[in-house]
Scaffold this active site. Sequence first.
Site, PDB file in Angstrom:
ATOM      1  N   ARG A 196       0.843  -1.186   0.000  1.00 28.53           N
ATOM      2  CA  ARG A 196       0.000   0.000   0.000  1.00 28.53           C
ATOM      3  C   ARG A 196       0.883   1.243   0.000  1.00 28.53           C
ATOM      4  O   ARG A 196       2.011   1.221   0.510  1.00 28.53           O
ATOM      5  CB  ARG A 196      -0.919   0.018   1.229  1.00 28.53           C
ATOM      6  CG  ARG A 196      -1.891  -1.150   1.314  1.00 28.53           C
ATOM      7  CD  ARG A 196      -2.708  -1.068   2.591  1.00 28.53           C
ATOM      8  NE  ARG A 196      -3.701  -2.145   2.669  1.00 28.53           N
ATOM      9  CZ  ARG A 196      -3.476  -3.324   3.247  1.00 28.53           C
ATOM     10  NH1 ARG A 196      -2.283  -3.580   3.803  1.00 28.53           N
ATOM     11  NH2 ARG A 196      -4.420  -4.242   3.291  1.00 28.53           N
ATOM     12  N   LYS A 220      -2.058  -2.189   7.280  1.00 27.76           N
ATOM     13  CA  LYS A 220      -3.406  -1.857   7.732  1.00 27.76           C
ATOM     14  C   LYS A 220      -3.769  -2.702   8.941  1.00 27.76           C
ATOM     15  O   LYS A 220      -3.439  -3.886   9.004  1.00 27.76           O
ATOM     16  CB  LYS A 220      -4.396  -2.125   6.590  1.00 27.76           C
ATOM     17  CG  LYS A 220      -5.736  -1.451   6.751  1.00 27.76           C
ATOM     18  CD  LYS A 220      -6.553  -1.631   5.480  1.00 27.76           C
ATOM     19  CE  LYS A 220      -7.879  -0.915   5.571  1.00 27.76           C
ATOM     20  NZ  LYS A 220      -8.675  -1.091   4.334  1.00 27.76           N
ATOM     21  N   HIS A 289      -2.508   2.607  -5.914  1.00 29.64           N
ATOM     22  CA  HIS A 289      -3.354   1.440  -5.636  1.00 29.64           C
ATOM     23  C   HIS A 289      -3.467   0.512  -6.846  1.00 29.64           C
ATOM     24  O   HIS A 289      -3.658  -0.692  -6.707  1.00 29.64           O
ATOM     25  CB  HIS A 289      -4.742   1.904  -5.199  1.00 29.64           C
ATOM     26  CG  HIS A 289      -5.381   0.973  -4.209  1.00 29.64           C
ATOM     27  ND1 HIS A 289      -4.918   0.812  -2.924  1.00 29.64           N
ATOM     28  CD2 HIS A 289      -6.441   0.135  -4.328  1.00 29.64           C
ATOM     29  CE1 HIS A 289      -5.671  -0.067  -2.292  1.00 29.64           C
ATOM     30  NE2 HIS A 289      -6.591  -0.494  -3.117  1.00 29.64           N
ATOM     31  N   ARG A 292      -1.088  -2.428  -6.959  1.00 32.50           N
ATOM     32  CA  ARG A 292      -1.478  -3.615  -6.177  1.00 32.50           C
ATOM     33  C   ARG A 292      -2.310  -4.557  -7.043  1.00 32.50           C
ATOM     34  O   ARG A 292      -2.129  -5.773  -7.043  1.00 32.50           O
ATOM     35  CB  ARG A 292      -2.289  -3.194  -4.942  1.00 32.50           C
ATOM     36  CG  ARG A 292      -1.419  -2.759  -3.786  1.00 32.50           C
ATOM     37  CD  ARG A 292      -2.200  -2.086  -2.692  1.00 32.50           C
ATOM     38  NE  ARG A 292      -3.149  -2.930  -1.981  1.00 32.50           N
ATOM     39  CZ  ARG A 292      -2.834  -3.809  -1.045  1.00 32.50           C
ATOM     40  NH1 ARG A 292      -1.569  -4.009  -0.706  1.00 32.50           N
ATOM     41  NH2 ARG A 292      -3.767  -4.495  -0.410  1.00 32.50           N
ATOM     42  N   HIS A 315      -4.472  -8.960   2.914  1.00 30.35           N
ATOM     43  CA  HIS A 315      -5.929  -8.947   3.055  1.00 30.35           C
ATOM     44  C   HIS A 315      -6.378  -9.939   4.120  1.00 30.35           C
ATOM     45  O   HIS A 315      -5.828 -11.042   4.222  1.00 30.35           O
ATOM     46  CB  HIS A 315      -6.610  -9.325   1.731  1.00 30.35           C
ATOM     47  CG  HIS A 315      -6.505  -8.266   0.694  1.00 30.35           C
ATOM     48  ND1 HIS A 315      -6.542  -8.524  -0.659  1.00 30.35           N
ATOM     49  CD2 HIS A 315      -6.363  -6.909   0.805  1.00 30.35           C
ATOM     50  CE1 HIS A 315      -6.439  -7.395  -1.329  1.00 30.35           C
ATOM     51  NE2 HIS A 315      -6.323  -6.411  -0.470  1.00 30.35           N
ATOM     52  N   TYR A 324      -9.223  -7.709  -6.451  1.00 23.31           N
ATOM     53  CA  TYR A 324      -7.972  -7.147  -6.954  1.00 23.31           C
ATOM     54  C   TYR A 324      -7.411  -7.945  -8.125  1.00 23.31           C
ATOM     55  O   TYR A 324      -6.940  -7.384  -9.107  1.00 23.31           O
ATOM     56  CB  TYR A 324      -6.919  -7.122  -5.839  1.00 23.31           C
ATOM     57  CG  TYR A 324      -7.052  -5.957  -4.894  1.00 23.31           C
ATOM     58  CD1 TYR A 324      -6.113  -4.945  -4.877  1.00 23.31           C
ATOM     59  CD2 TYR A 324      -8.117  -5.868  -4.009  1.00 23.31           C
ATOM     60  CE1 TYR A 324      -6.212  -3.864  -4.010  1.00 23.31           C
ATOM     61  CE2 TYR A 324      -8.239  -4.802  -3.133  1.00 23.31           C
ATOM     62  CZ  TYR A 324      -7.286  -3.809  -3.133  1.00 23.31           C
ATOM     63  OH  TYR A 324      -7.405  -2.749  -2.286  1.00 23.31           O
TER      64      TYR A 324
END
Length: 341
Positions: A196, A220, A289, A292, A315, A324
């Site tokens: 990220r 995250k 983004h 990714r 994730h 994705y």
Amino acid sequence: MSIELYRAEYLQPRIIDDDISRKCEELKSRMSDKLGRDQMVSLSYEINEVFFGGCDCRGNDTYIDMFVDAKRLEGRTESTLKTYVNEIKLFMEYCGIDIKSVTSNDVRRYLSYKKTERKNSDRTLNNSRRYLCSFFSWLEEEDIIPKSPMRKVKPIKEPKTKKLPFSDIEMDRIRNACENVRDRTIIEFLDSSGMRVSELAGLNISDIDISNHECTVFGKGRKTRKCFLSDVACSYASEYIGMLDPSCKAFIVNMSGRGFGTERLTKSSIESVVRKIGEKAGVPNCHPHRFRRTMASRNLKRGMRIEDIQKLLGHEKVETTLIYAVADEDSVKNEARRLMG
């Protein structure tokens, strides 16, 4: 409908007596050991309805602060908490009423206002709905309200748009548009690792292990994970680090005259750098983004298991990874023909 018209048409002013408020809180405190959970909720609501017209004597800000404290303990980042608070306060400002009086129709009117007056996209509306849902669900779990008004507010249907990864030609153009070794390092790190942009912004030189082609990012949900780097990414990183001041701790730093400074680039600054590279390369929709998505799709095409791609991207749910990783249509066609014989 404007905020002023909404308040004038639907809201009535309420007056809170501080002495009555204290006595009501004392009554609830005395009864807390004698009544069950559901009975206490009912008692609190009856007191608020009888004495305050449904108004919460502690005020909206108190409950928002309590919610933030709870989510902070759950590990939410400060940037996430700020997003929650901004949305909740915008909603409460629009309604102009206490939290316990909010109904499903109040939420629908707010979302309709954002759609028609503020011209927000359906995706933005769904994000707003998600933040409010988290808040009111927490209020329900804490027995502050008997039932979340969000239960009846359904998700907004968003138009299904296919978000494509960069093509090989676009990646070549992006690389050729980089003007210095720092910018090329940014592109190679995003492309090979799929990290990220916030993770790249927070990366320190000490987090990078060039000899093992990997780095450790703080991701995250305050989780750390390994990201893996290509030979090209490591080559540019090694050259770039060698050009930095020996006292520099941050990895991606500002430009200073003809060289590099020691000030860490923020997430938004890196996004700006990538956007400018895309503009120079003539590649539309160039943002961090998308790298990714490119990494995930490339690894899927090469045969990597979706569960492994999930770990690389950090994730929690594999369903997110499936959004994705875009399968190449020609690969799908060839595989289908192979299986059909």
